[in-house]
Design an enzyme around this catalytic site. Sequence first.
Site: not given
Length: 396
Positions: A111, A113, A118, A127, A184, A186, A218, A222, A225, A238, A242, A329, A343
């Site tokens: 997978d 990113y 995203h 962050r 997610e 995808e 996916d 959270r 994770q 994760k 899937t 995503t 999001e």
Amino acid sequence: MTTWLDLASDDPFGVANLPYGVFAPPGGQPRVGVRIGGRVLDLAAVLRDSVFAAPSLNAFMARGRSEWTRVRALITESLSDERHRDAVEPHLHRLDEVRLSLPFEVADYVDFYASEHHATNLGRLLRPGTAPLTANWKHLPIGYHGRSGTVVVSGTPVRRPSGQIKDPDLDAPGFGPTRRLDIEAEVGFVVGAGSALGRPVTTAEFAHRVFGVCLVNDWSARDLQAWEYVPLGPFLGKSFATSVSPWIVPLDALGEAWTAPPARDPAPLPYLADAGEQGLDLALEVRLNDERVSAPPFAGMYWTGAQMLAHLTVNGASTRTGDLYASGTVSGPVPGEYGSFMEMTEAGRKPLPLADGTSRGFLLDGDEVTISGTAPGPGGIRLGLGEVSGRVLPPG
């Protein structure tokens, strides 16, 4: 492109599409078929080739690009030329009378990113006060190796996973079911022709290696994770499930969908250089309990499927028939185009209001999520990518 079937000229599953899947007719065994309108064509019966009597696409995909092209031409002719009607029509099965299965045996699963939007959104949420993108993000397609054994076909229920969760105000983690179950949205790429160990695949080889695309959800816990991902990345948050769509749209059907990817700054290293228009102009839709909540655009993805494959193999890693790698995503630049509830709700801080008067920060037991998609087709029509759906079950 016309057919002798009674289909509207703009049917998303007309002869310009012809996605492959695995189905079981009433009283029969799983076998390979092609979707045409609201029916599925039994390829073993029509083409008299035992490779299509198998319960997966793998043996056919392993034959390679020239065979994929030849067989597509045969199927197109069978469904377009009136002379073949009497021989073909008895082998068409209504979709509501068959059982769909996982269309291919998943060899490995990776997978990525690949959406800048995203990655930027998550960086700001996770962050705050720092640069949203990590220093490596615009230099390489970031990804992780997932668990192929928990890839399931659309319609398979997803049980809420449990694991370690560390609340911010506690000194130690506890154990329990996730409270932040997410999706997610995808796009997946299915490798048909594998590559040898020690031999990187170039971006120019993409169409010779990849058989087609599918839709992917996916599922993500959270809170699991967040606690486990430092320093090695996604793991139990994760790997529990899937979901993939039951139809694999071959690259040969996507001639009108190719597009230039966004401008890159800095320019990628030579092994990631673009080999023509290798972005895809796909339109996705996310529905929660049959209410549309988002419409992520795939055309804006920073890294293309060709670049993901090139990076996946640049260290000499081999690929196999049935390898699945997903885009990560898909999110656009504005609300209404986000591909995760993380999001959409700003990590649950701003729950999403729904038409029934309820709201969601993350998914509840009983919720059903459906991701669908389309691609441009010839003459201005839209080709269907099918859909991938799953309903959340309580923890076991």
